[in-house]
Design an enzyme around this catalytic site. Sequence first.
Site, mmCIF file in Angstrom:
data_model
loop_
_atom_site.group_PDB
_atom_site.id
_atom_site.type_symbol
_atom_site.label_atom_id
_atom_site.label_comp_id
_atom_site.label_asym_id
_atom_site.label_seq_id
_atom_site.Cartn_x
_atom_site.Cartn_y
_atom_site.Cartn_z
ATOM 1 N N ASP A 275 120.388 50.112 -8.870
ATOM 2 C CA ASP A 275 121.094 51.380 -8.968
ATOM 3 C C ASP A 275 121.483 51.573 -10.437
ATOM 4 O OD1 ASP A 275 122.191 53.797 -8.402
ATOM 5 O OD2 ASP A 275 123.422 53.116 -6.744
HETATM 6 C C1 BGC Z 1 123.528 56.545 -7.284
HETATM 7 C C2 BGC Z 1 122.132 56.523 -6.717
HETATM 8 C C3 BGC Z 1 121.263 57.482 -7.473
HETATM 9 C C4 BGC Z 1 121.266 57.086 -8.928
HETATM 10 C C5 BGC Z 1 120.377 57.946 -9.794
HETATM 11 C C6 BGC Z 1 123.534 56.353 -8.787
HETATM 12 O O1 BGC Z 1 124.777 56.590 -9.330
HETATM 13 O O2 BGC Z 1 124.308 55.557 -6.658
HETATM 14 O O3 BGC Z 1 122.164 56.813 -5.353
HETATM 15 O O4 BGC Z 1 119.972 57.500 -6.956
HETATM 16 O O5 BGC Z 1 122.588 57.184 -9.422
HETATM 17 O O6 BGC Z 1 120.864 59.212 -9.942
#
Ligand code: BGC
Length: 755
Positions: A288
């Site tokens: 993530d």
């Molecule tokens: C989120 C993810 C997301 C990623 C990219 C993160 O902060 O937890 O679910 O896909 O950002 O935007």
Amino acid sequence: MKSKFLQIILVVTLVFNYSCNESVSEKEIFISDLMSKMTLDEKVGQMNQYNGFWDATGPLPKKGYEKGRYDDLRNGLVGSMLNVTGVKNVSALQKIAVEETRLGIPLIFGFDVIHGYKTISPIPLAESASWDIKAIEKSARIAAEEAAAAGLNWTFAPMVDIYRDARWGRVMEGAGEDTYLGSVIATARVNGFQGENLSDFSTIAACAKHFAAYGFPEAGRDYNTADINKYTLYNNVLPPFKAALDAGVSTFMNAFNTLNEVPATGSKFLQRDILKGDWGFEGFVVSDWGSIGEMIPHGYAKDGVHAAELAANAGSDMDMESSLYVRELQGLVKDGKVDISVIDDAVKRILGVKYDLGLFEDPYKYCDLEREKTVIGSKENNLAALDMAKKSIVLLKNESSLLPIKKNGQKITLIGHLANDNNSPLGNWRGAGESNSAVTVLEGLENYGKNSITYKKGVDLYYGETNFHNRVKLNHTDKTGFKEAKLAAKSADIVVMVLGEEGFQSGEGRSRTELGLPGLQQELLEEVYKINKNIVLVLMNGRPLNLTWADENIPAILETWHLGTQSGNAIAQVLYGDYNPSGKLTMSFPRNVGQVPLYYNYKKTGRPGASSAEVTKSTYADVENSPLYPFGYGLSYTNFTYSELSLSSKEITRDDTIVVSVKITNTGKVKGKEVAQMYIRDHYGSLARPVKELKGFELLELNPGETKEVSFEIDNSKLVYYTANDRWESETGKFSVFIGGDSDVKDNKSFDLIN
Ligand code: BGC
């Protein structure tokens, strides 16, 4: 001039004769041939994902970082980019990767296409309330078509986390609290995004996230610690991920949280043992946003070098935005801390997904300016979004049939900031949805009826959360609008009050400790109620709210969530009875915030109790245990009765199938849809068992007076769980089966599993 990469392709093509049905070995030969030409730097580059140079969806990178990133791109040190959208932008960066790097390996472009790209459909929690699996799949399909037309090849969706705490802001992004329904919807969404053939230009790779237990943050605070036992993990959290995998999902994303003290990003147990080991997942795992680096503040990694080592060895294949892989992995391989086989395995997986997408055949296959113009925001897509929005609405209360409202001759007073808000209905994670592009309730009521409508805002909303990053507490204290609203309500036949949360008040980083109507909205509701009791409360929100007062006093309540682009049209059609609401809640609505975490498939305890009068029972002194509205609950403009529940046998063996049936009659005056839900209780086992668990459902439509029989087959697959023996199995003993219109169903029949 042909890119270097295409030249390689050409040579390989001569040898291996590409067709639509390439065998696995052709893919493997192609990838191993390519990998044999790659330097360690280039391999590590494939494991590096950078944010585009705008639109961050995590903590913002430092200013002026763009130049270094362009250099990295040219040097083959970038395998993927996120938050780059539009054919023009995507092809510009793809051109650098394909034409300027030594091997010309194409980038894979990821974006959070969560509930639509530009045509925004209801938030995922709302869609789940439709229980209409085909419609949900279609919604993901349309999102994929629009995203693919914008040059994208990968969505960070579906979020398949199970959760039980409405304080957590990201409940808006999933399919609710139930594992069975969550698994069915996970399958539908993966099928929708990925279609039949990933290499088709209109399909994109999906990503099951967040692996795992991100939906169980302590006290509902985002990113917080998750402490759950092994059995909750296996029985409740993992099955939707497994369902996504079985549907062929290409990628997984790990999670920000620790699970039982170990950050998910650094968890070998999750990524190597379960996902890539037991389940045999062949795609890749992306971290993530910055989660590799976040293992330092977690108190798990000493520094960036250590974090990269832990994450790579644990099976995180691609680094989203922490830059630690690109900075540290070469050194870690040279120092023997990360084996080259770990890198090779990750790179093989990443190249494999690029191969499946057909990016090696044509890196620009998603980049067609004409297609971008015609596909995105088309009329058909808007019609589908409208259909999905109507199906997602849940009628919570309708005393004296106040709803539907007559389409003409009525004096309606419409109150609430959200009634005339064309931005909030788009919800959080709105992809490339244009700000202020949703149809408002005011517009919808005007589009579909001929009533006299007076609109009054009443009060501003509490927060000024207008984009992903901002949280400005405005603390409105101005009640001057109350007077006008009350005056307008006085002479109205019906008052429609649209209250709830702004579009960005739920979602990532949007946890709350209170679940009431934010700001002065509750006070406004109570003040208007003193003047005119004929109120229809239309809720717009991304999570269950505390509606105890409204439920006691307001005659009609409609849960409309954040419904996307077509919001106002869908709401108006339901208010006017053009569409009979059929949604059912997929999260329990609490009586107050002190009840959460709250879920229907709880365990009974040794002292089960329900009423607050039962002192030495597992009860609260001030409120009943039950939710205000249970999981599976939702009304219609007609009524359904269930009768003649029957079971084909009172005994079953593990090799048998028995059938449970019930008759459902539409006893009202209009056609309507009902979700018949089948729950099973396992009375005792090697582990304490939940009171009941959803094991099947059917969405059916009935004309007035019509009766249909609904049947479900029960075989061993419906009775197994992850037992104290640490395996999936059923255990002999007594079971009860229930079929009804919500999880509070009482009518049941029992059978024994004998061997
Ligand atoms: C989120 C993810 C997301 C990623 C990219 C993160 O902060 O937890 O679910 O896909 O950002 O935007």
